[in-house]
Scaffold this motif. Structure first.
Motif, PDB file in Angstrom:
ATOM      1  N   ASN A 118      33.364   4.735 -11.651  1.00 14.75           N
ATOM      2  CA  ASN A 118      34.540   4.108 -11.055  1.00 14.75           C
ATOM      3  C   ASN A 118      35.296   5.011 -10.087  1.00 14.75           C
ATOM      4  O   ASN A 118      35.881   4.534  -9.116  1.00 14.75           O
ATOM      5  CB  ASN A 118      35.502   3.640 -12.147  1.00 14.75           C
ATOM      6  N   ASP A 119      35.273   6.315 -10.357  1.00 18.36           N
ATOM      7  CA  ASP A 119      36.066   7.213  -9.519  1.00 18.36           C
ATOM      8  C   ASP A 119      35.499   7.379  -8.110  1.00 18.36           C
ATOM      9  O   ASP A 119      36.194   7.865  -7.216  1.00 18.36           O
ATOM     10  CB  ASP A 119      36.257   8.578 -10.193  1.00 18.36           C
ATOM     11  N   VAL A 120      34.249   6.980  -7.900  1.00 22.93           N
ATOM     12  CA  VAL A 120      33.662   7.056  -6.559  1.00 22.93           C
ATOM     13  C   VAL A 120      33.232   5.684  -6.044  1.00 22.93           C
ATOM     14  O   VAL A 120      32.977   5.509  -4.854  1.00 22.93           O
ATOM     15  CB  VAL A 120      32.456   8.019  -6.515  1.00 22.93           C
ATOM     16  N   ASP A 121      33.177   4.694  -6.940  1.00 22.45           N
ATOM     17  CA  ASP A 121      32.764   3.344  -6.562  1.00 22.45           C
ATOM     18  C   ASP A 121      33.932   2.629  -5.887  1.00 22.45           C
ATOM     19  O   ASP A 121      35.035   2.584  -6.420  1.00 22.45           O
ATOM     20  CB  ASP A 121      32.332   2.575  -7.817  1.00 22.45           C
ATOM     21  N   LEU A 122      33.717   2.069  -4.714  1.00 21.24           N
ATOM     22  CA  LEU A 122      34.772   1.364  -3.998  1.00 21.24           C
ATOM     23  C   LEU A 122      35.053  -0.013  -4.576  1.00 21.24           C
ATOM     24  O   LEU A 122      36.102  -0.609  -4.308  1.00 21.24           O
ATOM     25  CB  LEU A 122      34.406   1.225  -2.508  1.00 21.24           C
ATOM     26  N   ASP A 123      34.097  -0.532  -5.378  1.00 23.23           N
ATOM     27  CA  ASP A 123      34.254  -1.857  -5.979  1.00 23.23           C
ATOM     28  C   ASP A 123      33.832  -1.764  -7.441  1.00 23.23           C
ATOM     29  O   ASP A 123      32.704  -2.077  -7.796  1.00 23.23           O
ATOM     30  CB  ASP A 123      33.402  -2.875  -5.222  1.00 23.23           C
ATOM     31  N   ASP A 124      34.760  -1.357  -8.302  1.00 22.22           N
ATOM     32  CA  ASP A 124      34.435  -1.055  -9.695  1.00 22.22           C
ATOM     33  C   ASP A 124      33.801  -2.224 -10.428  1.00 22.22           C
ATOM     34  O   ASP A 124      32.856  -2.050 -11.190  1.00 22.22           O
ATOM     35  CB  ASP A 124      35.701  -0.622 -10.460  1.00 22.22           C
ATOM     36  N   ASP A 125      34.347  -3.444 -10.242  1.00 24.29           N
ATOM     37  CA  ASP A 125      33.862  -4.577 -11.025  1.00 24.29           C
ATOM     38  C   ASP A 125      32.754  -5.364 -10.331  1.00 24.29           C
ATOM     39  O   ASP A 125      32.279  -6.372 -10.840  1.00 24.29           O
ATOM     40  CB  ASP A 125      35.009  -5.522 -11.399  1.00 24.29           C
ATOM     41  N   GLY A 126      32.340  -4.900  -9.149  1.00 27.93           N
ATOM     42  CA  GLY A 126      31.211  -5.523  -8.478  1.00 27.93           C
ATOM     43  C   GLY A 126      31.433  -6.967  -8.095  1.00 27.93           C
ATOM     44  O   GLY A 126      30.490  -7.759  -8.062  1.00 27.93           O
ATOM     45  N   ASP A 127      32.689  -7.346  -7.773  1.00 29.84           N
ATOM     46  CA  ASP A 127      32.965  -8.745  -7.446  1.00 29.84           C
ATOM     47  C   ASP A 127      32.987  -8.992  -5.944  1.00 29.84           C
ATOM     48  O   ASP A 127      33.326 -10.088  -5.485  1.00 29.84           O
ATOM     49  CB  ASP A 127      34.280  -9.205  -8.073  1.00 29.84           C
ATOM     50  N   GLY A 128      32.634  -7.962  -5.165  1.00 29.90           N
ATOM     51  CA  GLY A 128      32.581  -8.140  -3.725  1.00 29.90           C
ATOM     52  C   GLY A 128      33.896  -7.862  -3.027  1.00 29.90           C
ATOM     53  O   GLY A 128      33.984  -7.991  -1.804  1.00 29.90           O
ATOM     54  N   VAL A 129      34.929  -7.481  -3.785  1.00 30.48           N
ATOM     55  CA  VAL A 129      36.229  -7.157  -3.197  1.00 30.48           C
ATOM     56  C   VAL A 129      36.539  -5.699  -3.500  1.00 30.48           C
ATOM     57  O   VAL A 129      36.563  -5.299  -4.665  1.00 30.48           O
ATOM     58  CB  VAL A 129      37.349  -8.056  -3.771  1.00 30.48           C
ATOM     59  N   GLU A 130      36.773  -4.895  -2.471  1.00 32.12           N
ATOM     60  CA  GLU A 130      37.046  -3.477  -2.691  1.00 32.12           C
ATOM     61  C   GLU A 130      38.309  -3.288  -3.529  1.00 32.12           C
ATOM     62  O   GLU A 130      39.252  -4.087  -3.453  1.00 32.12           O
ATOM     63  CB  GLU A 130      37.181  -2.746  -1.353  1.00 32.12           C
ATOM     64  N   SER A 190      27.429 -11.420 -11.469  1.00 30.43           N
ATOM     65  CA  SER A 190      27.035 -12.713 -10.931  1.00 30.43           C
ATOM     66  C   SER A 190      28.231 -13.611 -10.656  1.00 30.43           C
ATOM     67  O   SER A 190      28.107 -14.604  -9.967  1.00 30.43           O
ATOM     68  CB  SER A 190      26.093 -13.430 -11.907  1.00 30.43           C
ATOM     69  N   ALA A 191      29.391 -13.271 -11.178  1.00 33.73           N
ATOM     70  CA  ALA A 191      30.586 -14.088 -10.970  1.00 33.73           C
ATOM     71  C   ALA A 191      31.420 -13.474  -9.855  1.00 33.73           C
ATOM     72  O   ALA A 191      31.797 -12.317  -9.932  1.00 33.73           O
ATOM     73  CB  ALA A 191      31.409 -14.156 -12.250  1.00 33.73           C
ATOM     74  N   THR A 192      31.685 -14.223  -8.808  1.00 32.41           N
ATOM     75  CA  THR A 192      32.397 -13.671  -7.649  1.00 32.41           C
ATOM     76  C   THR A 192      33.695 -14.413  -7.388  1.00 32.41           C
ATOM     77  O   THR A 192      34.067 -14.668  -6.251  1.00 32.41           O
ATOM     78  CB  THR A 192      31.509 -13.740  -6.400  1.00 32.41           C
ATOM     79  N   ASP A 193      34.405 -14.772  -8.439  1.00 27.80           N
ATOM     80  CA  ASP A 193      35.622 -15.565  -8.274  1.00 27.80           C
ATOM     81  C   ASP A 193      36.656 -14.893  -7.386  1.00 27.80           C
ATOM     82  O   ASP A 193      37.226 -15.516  -6.505  1.00 27.80           O
ATOM     83  CB  ASP A 193      36.243 -15.845  -9.650  1.00 27.80           C
ATOM     84  N   ASP A 194      36.924 -13.599  -7.628  1.00 28.57           N
ATOM     85  CA  ASP A 194      37.960 -12.926  -6.856  1.00 28.57           C
ATOM     86  C   ASP A 194      37.618 -12.897  -5.370  1.00 28.57           C
ATOM     87  O   ASP A 194      38.505 -12.905  -4.523  1.00 28.57           O
ATOM     88  CB  ASP A 194      38.187 -11.503  -7.376  1.00 28.57           C
ATOM     89  N   SER A 195      36.325 -12.856  -5.040  1.00 32.46           N
ATOM     90  CA  SER A 195      35.941 -12.820  -3.634  1.00 32.46           C
ATOM     91  C   SER A 195      35.947 -14.211  -3.013  1.00 32.46           C
ATOM     92  O   SER A 195      35.883 -14.348  -1.796  1.00 32.46           O
ATOM     93  CB  SER A 195      34.545 -12.203  -3.483  1.00 32.46           C
ATOM     94  N   SER A 196      36.018 -15.241  -3.860  1.00 31.74           N
ATOM     95  CA  SER A 196      35.988 -16.617  -3.354  1.00 31.74           C
ATOM     96  C   SER A 196      37.356 -17.292  -3.363  1.00 31.74           C
ATOM     97  O   SER A 196      37.523 -18.353  -2.770  1.00 31.74           O
ATOM     98  CB  SER A 196      35.019 -17.462  -4.193  1.00 31.74           C
ATOM     99  N   THR A 197      38.318 -16.684  -4.028  1.00 29.39           N
ATOM    100  CA  THR A 197      39.637 -17.298  -4.148  1.00 29.39           C
ATOM    101  C   THR A 197      40.283 -17.519  -2.779  1.00 29.39           C
ATOM    102  O   THR A 197      40.289 -16.624  -1.932  1.00 29.39           O
ATOM    103  CB  THR A 197      40.559 -16.406  -5.006  1.00 29.39           C
ATOM    104  N   ASP A 198      40.810 -18.707  -2.579  1.00 27.14           N
ATOM    105  CA  ASP A 198      41.462 -19.074  -1.313  1.00 27.14           C
ATOM    106  C   ASP A 198      42.815 -19.690  -1.642  1.00 27.14           C
ATOM    107  O   ASP A 198      42.972 -20.897  -1.771  1.00 27.14           O
ATOM    108  CB  ASP A 198      40.576 -20.061  -0.552  1.00 27.14           C
ATOM    109  N   THR A 199      43.814 -18.828  -1.814  1.00 27.93           N
ATOM    110  CA  THR A 199      45.133 -19.263  -2.275  1.00 27.93           C
ATOM    111  C   THR A 199      45.779 -20.270  -1.340  1.00 27.93           C
ATOM    112  O   THR A 199      46.380 -21.249  -1.786  1.00 27.93           O
ATOM    113  CB  THR A 199      46.056 -18.047  -2.453  1.00 27.93           C
ATOM    114  N   ASP A 200      45.673 -20.055  -0.022  1.00 30.74           N
ATOM    115  CA  ASP A 200      46.359 -20.954   0.905  1.00 30.74           C
ATOM    116  C   ASP A 200      45.493 -22.126   1.350  1.00 30.74           C
ATOM    117  O   ASP A 200      45.917 -22.959   2.151  1.00 30.74           O
ATOM    118  CB  ASP A 200      46.886 -20.194   2.125  1.00 30.74           C
ATOM    119  N   GLY A 201      44.258 -22.202   0.815  1.00 28.43           N
ATOM    120  CA  GLY A 201      43.401 -23.353   1.063  1.00 28.43           C
ATOM    121  C   GLY A 201      43.010 -23.580   2.507  1.00 28.43           C
ATOM    122  O   GLY A 201      42.802 -24.718   2.927  1.00 28.43           O
TER     123      GLY A 201
END
Length: 438
Positions: A193-205, A241-252
């Motif tokens: 985690n200390d060197v990984d830019l995306d700790d949880d691997g969800d596609g969002v830094e 395999s779950a990429t919810d945080d990278s797919s979230t579109d709050t303002d639609g």
């Protein structure tokens, strides 16, 4: 008759007293050995200092009541739990050569306190202090990992997860108990985690997640994926395999929050119009104030731009000079269209106005006569149409909104100012004000 030994009566324990003078059933010193076999019937510590009635350490208490038989500073019960000898103050043999040895080579410990000072895990705390208090007769195990505290360091962190071994349930896994640990490779991509830019691997830094307010260690920190899948250690979703945080579109607006947040500006999400609302909260497709500028690039999307107009006119065709009003024959014959009729090539209007059904049953001066098309035109260039609206004309000449019946028309998206106003009809010549109004 007893056999003689070198002409003398047998002396089984070799204490100089023949067996016939020592009882084979009595135990005078209470050391558990019958007098006939005991080399010293008056000393319970001979031949075994572990005997219950022996006062091994000479403190005035026999072993059977003394809680620390060898006086090494460690209670007998703790020594048993530690695996050291409660009758040997130097049972770990750390004091070499041995000193103050007791009877039969067993160290009494009156001056040697080795067992009380032994620090197996070298954390500055003696084994005895880390063992007590006992739990179920066993040494204390603070993290319940099966390894007692005296064998786990209170200062070392073997797996680098920020938790000392004595408190860490898994000293070999940096992801236990927390996947947030810097040395944990939460998403299993080969980078801690200390060197990984995306700790949880969800596609969002991670930096973007921090700016968004989502959790860089949980791929579904917005809880949009319900029920959650692909859970990681301690219930935190890894996100392989779950990429919810990278797919979230709050303002639609069709653009994900992560995409609209980047690039960060001084650690904050991008705010294109500088209105204090980041782009991911403002739509790139909606126009809240209907000023023709999308919210994401509108520095003020709350103030509705609007021009209001009250208009009165008469159509020559249905005009009745006697009553000085217009006839509503189209209404009485059900010939007024429900939808605005100015969609043909001649007008090219694409509005979707629809008449409110109750208006078609109105009688008197407010009864509708027909649809007309009202246009707002530029004050400098009258050929430039700024706004258009299909409305209904009443018998007395008032123009009303087809959907509400209001005689004040609203044209949104226009700044207040002067405009030419035109009125057009399907079979009448259009008219325009002689000069800009409003």
């Amino acid at each position: 008759m007893r056999p003689l030994v070198a002409g003398k009566c047998k002396d089984s324990d070799g204490d100089g007293k023949p067996d016939w003078q020592e009882s084979a059933i009595l135990d005078s010193d209470g050391d558990g050995i019958k007098d006939e076999q005991d080399t010293d019937n008056a000393n319970a510590c001979v031949p075994d200092p572990k005997a219950a009635k022996c006062d091994q350490d000479g403190d005035g208490q026999s072993n059977d009541v003394d809680t620390d038989d060898d006086a090494d500073g460690v209670d007998d019960t703790v020594e048993v739990a530690l695996g050291t000898n409660p009758n040997d103050a130097d049972s770990d043999n750390t004091n070499t050569p041995a000193v103050n040895e007791g009877m039969s080579g067993t160290q009494q410990g009156a001056s040697a306190g080795d067992d009380s000072k032994t620090d197996t895990d070298a954390d500055g705390k003696p084994d005895a202090s880390e063992c007590a208090p006992l739990v179920g007769g066993k040494c204390k195990d603070s993290d319940a990992d099966g390894i007692p505290d005296w064998q786990e360091s209170a200062i070392l962190d073997s797996d680098g997860d920020g938790i000392k071994d004595e408190q860490d349930v898994d000293n070999a896994n940096a992801c236990v108990p927390s996947v947030n640990s810097p040395k944990c490779d939460q998403d299993g991509d080969g980078q801690s985690n200390d060197v990984d830019l995306d700790d949880d691997g969800d596609g969002v830094e991670d930096s973007v997640e921090t700016a968004l307010g989502t959790d860089p260690n949980d791929a579904d920190s917005d809880n949009t994926n319900t029920p959650s899948v692909n859970e990681g250690t301690t219930g935190v979703q890894k996100g392989d395999s779950a990429t919810d945080d990278s797919s979230t579109d709050t303002d639609g607006d069709g653009k994900s929050d992560a995409a609209e947040c980047s690039p960060l500006v001084n650690g904050k999400c991008k705010d294109t119009d500088g209105d204090g609302k980041p782009d991911w909260k403002e739509s790139a497709t909606a126009d809240a104030d209907k000023d023709g500028i999308k919210d994401e690039v509108d520095s003020d999307d709350a103030t509705v731009l609007e021009v209001k107009l009250q208009l009165k006119l008469l159509l020559q065709g249905p005009y009745d000079s006697t009553t000085q009003t217009m006839l509503d024959n189209l209404r009485t014959r059900n010939l007024i269209p429900s939808n605005q009729p100015y969609v043909d090539v001649a007008f090219g209007y694409t509005g979707t106005e629809t008449v409110k059904p109750s208006l078609l049953t109105t009688i008197g001066n407010n009864a509708p006569v027909d649809w007309i098309l009202v246009e707002i035109r530029d004050a400098t260039t009258p050929t430039t149409i700024k706004a258009r609206k299909a409305v209904l004309l009443q018998r007395d000449g008032d123009v009303m909104d087809a959907a509400t019946g209001e005689t004040t028309l609203s044209f949104q998206g226009l700044t207040k100012g002067n405009y030419y106003v035109t009125a057009r009809h399907r079979n009448h010549l259009g008219v325009m004000t002689a000069a800009p109004l409003l």
